[in-house]
Scaffold this active site. Structure first.
Site, short mmCIF file in Angstrom:
data_model
loop_
_atom_site.label_atom_id
_atom_site.label_comp_id
_atom_site.label_asym_id
_atom_site.label_seq_id
_atom_site.Cartn_x
_atom_site.Cartn_y
_atom_site.Cartn_z
N TYR A 199 7.56 100.41 14.89
CA TYR A 199 9.17 100.77 15.16
C TYR A 199 9.99 99.82 14.38
O TYR A 199 9.57 98.98 13.85
CB TYR A 199 9.29 100.50 16.89
CG TYR A 199 9.44 99.08 17.10
CD1 TYR A 199 10.66 98.36 17.00
CD2 TYR A 199 8.26 98.46 17.66
CE1 TYR A 199 10.59 96.93 17.52
CE2 TYR A 199 8.26 97.00 17.86
CZ TYR A 199 9.38 96.33 17.70
OH TYR A 199 9.52 95.16 18.15
N CYS A 200 11.30 100.47 14.04
CA CYS A 200 12.14 99.54 13.39
C CYS A 200 13.59 100.10 14.00
O CYS A 200 13.51 100.30 15.31
CB CYS A 200 12.35 100.03 12.06
SG CYS A 200 12.48 101.86 11.60
N THR A 201 14.88 99.58 13.51
CA THR A 201 16.22 99.89 14.01
C THR A 201 16.37 101.22 14.45
O THR A 201 16.76 101.54 15.48
CB THR A 201 17.17 99.15 13.00
OG1 THR A 201 16.60 97.97 13.01
CG2 THR A 201 18.47 99.34 13.75
#
Length: 324
Positions: A199-201
């Site tokens: 995951y990331c932003t």
């Protein structure tokens, strides 16, 4: 003559935005797809966005588009229509609406053509960045987080992880995405058959990372749909418990969105509990760091005594020149 770049000075831009009475909404979106002529796409898209008085930062590359923008609330529907008809690949594209719209995110429209949407350092010509499609919705994320056999990997920079992350998520220690990819491969090399959730932003970094992991022989790679922003929006909509704790760092003037009341970071100077990022006011430094209110006052908004002295010397010099 067509205007394809901002020509208004920063002070005037600030005055214009402060004079606005209509609220704005911060929206982000991205899409990996083939753009044959990025410069032509950029100029046409700039004219369309500028006409709608949209601010933000947009990158265009042969591999797609990455955008964080600020839209007047009354023009969101017009923006959707424009976006969905600007290119067949963008029709019905998922939009991530900001979790915090109480502060201004952007003051102007900047649109650049880049070699890559995300600098990755990948040199392999056969790598396919479009090869990632196992998306997880918020309800699926919450279930998988309870399974100790599934690895959750945070693909953001260390200063982002520092202020907020999913419970039990693994940090890949680095300050840039380019550094992170080879480190992730090395750290996870003995887990190629395990289920891994990245995951990331907003999704753009973990999508490329997912494709890179698959390229390197990892078999079960998933990613959080819409990243942290997409997860929180859907979890709140469905009334699900939030498994992301702390603050979501964002790359605009806000520097963060509060997700939960948990403060999991510390002031870099006094070590008291704090998760407020700022940039050192010494413009020769401009270091991004965490500083509490007490230390902001003590160090004049600087990250060190050295920077504070440099700032004070510059201010004194400017005052003396003004008096002369």
């Amino acid at each position: 003559m067509l205007c394809l770049h901002n020509k208004i000075c920063r002070n005037k831009l600030h005055q214009n935005i402060l004079a606005e009475t209509e609220p704005r909404t911060t929206i982000s979106f991205y899409k990996y797809f083939d753009i044959q002529n990025p410069n032509l796409f950029r100029d046409r898209f700039y004219l369309q966005m500028n006409e709608l008085k949209i601010f933000g930062r947009i990158y265009i590359a042969k591999e797609g588009i990455n955008a964080q923008i600020s839209v007047l609330n009354s023009r969101i529907n017009a923006f959707r229509t424009m976006l969905y008809t600007s290119h067949p690949q963008l029709d019905q594209l998922r939009l991530n609406f900001a979790l915090d719209n109480n502060r201004q995110s952007f003051w102007m429209l900047r649109m650049k053509v880049k070699k890559l949407l995300v600098a990755d350092g990948i040199q392999e010509p056969n790598f396919n960045c479009f090869n990632a499609n196992n998306y997880l919705k918020a309800e699926e994320v919450n279930i998988l987080l309870e399974n100790p056999n599934i690895l959750f990997i945070d693909m953001r920079n260390n200063y982002e992880y520092e202020v907020g992350h999913f419970q039990h998520a693994m940090e890949i220690p680095s300050r840039t995405f380019r550094e992170k990819l080879p480190i992730a491969i090395k750290m996870l090399q003995h887990n190629k058959e395990r289920k891994i959730v990245m995951y990331c932003t907003g999704g753009i970094r973990c999508e490329k990372a997912s494709a890179w992991m698959l390229h390197n022989g990892f078999q079960h790679i998933f990613q959080v749909e819409g990243g942290i922003i997409g997860y929180v929006n859907r979890a709140v909509k469905l009334g699900l418990p939030l498994k992301f704790i702390g603050k979501n760092f964002v790359f605009d003037d806000r520097l963060g969105e509060r997700i939960t009341s948990d403060v999991i970071a510390y002031c870099h100077q006094c070590k008291n509990s704090c998760d407020d990022h700022t940039n050192c006011l010494n413009q020769d430094c401009h270091n991004l760091f965490i500083q509490c209110r007490q230390c902001t006052k003590k160090y004049d908004g600087c990250c060190s005594l050295s920077c504070q002295q440099t700032l004070r010397t510059r201010i004194t010099r400017l005052k003396n020149n003004f008096i002369k």
